[in-house]
Design a protein around this motif. Structure first.
Motif, PDB file in Angstrom:
ATOM      1  N   ILE A   3       0.966  -1.367   0.098  1.00 58.92           N
ATOM      2  CA  ILE A   3      -0.081  -0.065  -0.028  1.00 58.92           C
ATOM      3  C   ILE A   3       0.892   1.280  -0.056  1.00 58.92           C
ATOM      4  O   ILE A   3       1.804   1.257   0.730  1.00 58.92           O
ATOM      5  CB  ILE A   3      -0.887  -0.147   1.297  1.00 58.92           C
ATOM      6  N   LEU A  20      -5.412   2.221   8.395  1.00 64.38           N
ATOM      7  CA  LEU A  20      -5.161   1.133   7.336  1.00 64.38           C
ATOM      8  C   LEU A  20      -4.770  -0.049   8.188  1.00 64.38           C
ATOM      9  O   LEU A  20      -5.135  -1.433   7.920  1.00 64.38           O
ATOM     10  CB  LEU A  20      -4.060   1.333   6.392  1.00 64.38           C
ATOM     11  N   LEU A  31       0.611  -6.687   5.248  1.00 67.66           N
ATOM     12  CA  LEU A  31       0.658  -5.977   4.228  1.00 67.66           C
ATOM     13  C   LEU A  31       1.964  -4.860   4.626  1.00 67.66           C
ATOM     14  O   LEU A  31       2.378  -5.096   5.746  1.00 67.66           O
ATOM     15  CB  LEU A  31      -0.721  -4.867   4.654  1.00 67.66           C
ATOM     16  N   ILE A  33       3.126  -0.979   4.368  1.00 69.20           N
ATOM     17  CA  ILE A  33       2.755   0.315   3.904  1.00 69.20           C
ATOM     18  C   ILE A  33       4.106   1.236   3.602  1.00 69.20           C
ATOM     19  O   ILE A  33       4.868   1.286   4.599  1.00 69.20           O
ATOM     20  CB  ILE A  33       1.904   0.834   5.039  1.00 69.20           C
ATOM     21  N   PHE A  49       2.025  -1.549  -6.403  1.00 69.74           N
ATOM     22  CA  PHE A  49       1.102  -1.383  -5.201  1.00 69.74           C
ATOM     23  C   PHE A  49      -0.197  -2.122  -5.576  1.00 69.74           C
ATOM     24  O   PHE A  49      -0.586  -1.719  -6.651  1.00 69.74           O
ATOM     25  CB  PHE A  49       1.166   0.034  -4.791  1.00 69.74           C
ATOM     26  N   ASP A  50      -0.488  -2.577  -4.596  1.00 69.20           N
ATOM     27  CA  ASP A  50      -2.197  -3.074  -4.821  1.00 69.20           C
ATOM     28  C   ASP A  50      -3.036  -1.928  -4.593  1.00 69.20           C
ATOM     29  O   ASP A  50      -4.098  -1.720  -5.221  1.00 69.20           O
ATOM     30  CB  ASP A  50      -2.503  -4.147  -3.623  1.00 69.20           C
ATOM     31  N   LEU A  51      -3.033  -1.096  -3.440  1.00 64.77           N
ATOM     32  CA  LEU A  51      -3.509   0.238  -3.030  1.00 64.77           C
ATOM     33  C   LEU A  51      -3.048   1.276  -3.012  1.00 64.77           C
ATOM     34  O   LEU A  51      -1.731   1.264  -2.613  1.00 64.77           O
ATOM     35  CB  LEU A  51      -4.326  -0.068  -1.534  1.00 64.77           C
ATOM     36  N   ASN A  77      -3.589  -1.769  -9.980  1.00 58.98           N
ATOM     37  CA  ASN A  77      -3.438  -0.787  -8.626  1.00 58.98           C
ATOM     38  C   ASN A  77      -5.042  -0.225  -8.564  1.00 58.98           C
ATOM     39  O   ASN A  77      -5.451   0.318  -9.643  1.00 58.98           O
ATOM     40  CB  ASN A  77      -2.242  -0.110  -8.538  1.00 58.98           C
TER      41      ASN A  77
END
Length: 241
Positions: A3, A20, A31, A33, A49-51, A77
């Motif tokens: 993320i 988050l 995760l 970050i 990145f996924d998010l 993403n």
């Protein structure tokens, strides 16, 4: 899950990261970050990145331009646009923003948006055992170009790699239920999002580079009983692009 939080306000970045972590820790999802104070710093990073959480109003490269480049690098993403000014909403559609978040942060709205994003990710990713590498792999369904039966195994050709599975092709057919996945032949599943053209008996797919240039083509035979279906779905997917 990777993320990225990109915002020039450190206190906001820290607050968002806190929520988050609370959200994903409660759901036992691991995760990483990463915080970035500007679009330039984010684009210097080569991670996928996924998010991504993007503030619109930042220095030399604003959130919209940053998002365009991120989508060019990785169309998968999921981008959350952060703004306190709705004048940017039209521009945000160009980067296919998943949700809009405002300042100050609405935690209930954030969690609801994360629920939707998690569902989208789960539906878009397939995990399976690759017999060639001897490990479990995680791929996006949209990255699959085609699948075929090959020497009693299932060969999965993606934009990045080729994998082999012991699962029957019928299992893959059931997994890939999007309209773009078709069976031109009993030994194949093809993704029409990668189609270039077709004849009565042949479907041609292609892998492209980031600029859209074709770098490899694949030819798949179309069974006689599938010709009408492939023709109909080919034009449907073509109009949807």
């Amino acid at each position: 899950m990777n993320i990225a939080i990109c915002d020039d306000d450190k206190s906001f970045r820290d607050l968002l990261e806190k929520h988050l972590r609370n959200y994903f820790n409660d759901r036992n999802i691991s995760l990483n970050i990463f915080q970035f104070p500007s679009g330039e710093k984010l684009l210097e990073n080569q991670l996928l990145f996924d998010l991504v959480f993007l503030d619109v109003e930042m220095g030399n490269i604003n959130g919209i331009d940053t998002g365009k480049e991120l989508k060019r690098r990785n169309p998968h993403n999921i981008i959350f646009v952060i703004t306190s000014y709705d004048g940017y909403l039209d521009d945000a559609f160009h980067i296919r923003a998943f949700r809009f978040l405002s300042k100050p942060l609405d935690i209930v709205r954030l969690y609801r948006a994360l629920d939707d994003a998690a569902e989208l990710i789960n539906n878009d990713i397939i995990v399976f055992y690759d017999v060639k590498s001897g490990r479990n792999v995680r791929i996006y369904t949209n990255d699959i170009i085609y699948i075929e039966i090959k020497k009693k195994k299932t060969k999965i050709v993606t934009v990045d790699n080729i994998y082999y599975s012991n699962e029957k092709i019928s299992v893959w057919k059931n997994r890939l239920n999007a309209i773009s996945f078709v069976c031109p032949h009993s030994s194949y599943v093809a993704n029409l999002d990668y189609s270039v053209y077709h004849t009565r008996t042949l479907l041609v797919l292609a892998k492209r580079d980031l600029d859209g240039k074709i770098i490899e083509k694949y030819e798949i035979n179309i069974a006689p009983k599938k010709q009408a279906e492939i023709k109909r779905l080919f034009f449907y997917v073509l109009e949807r692009r």
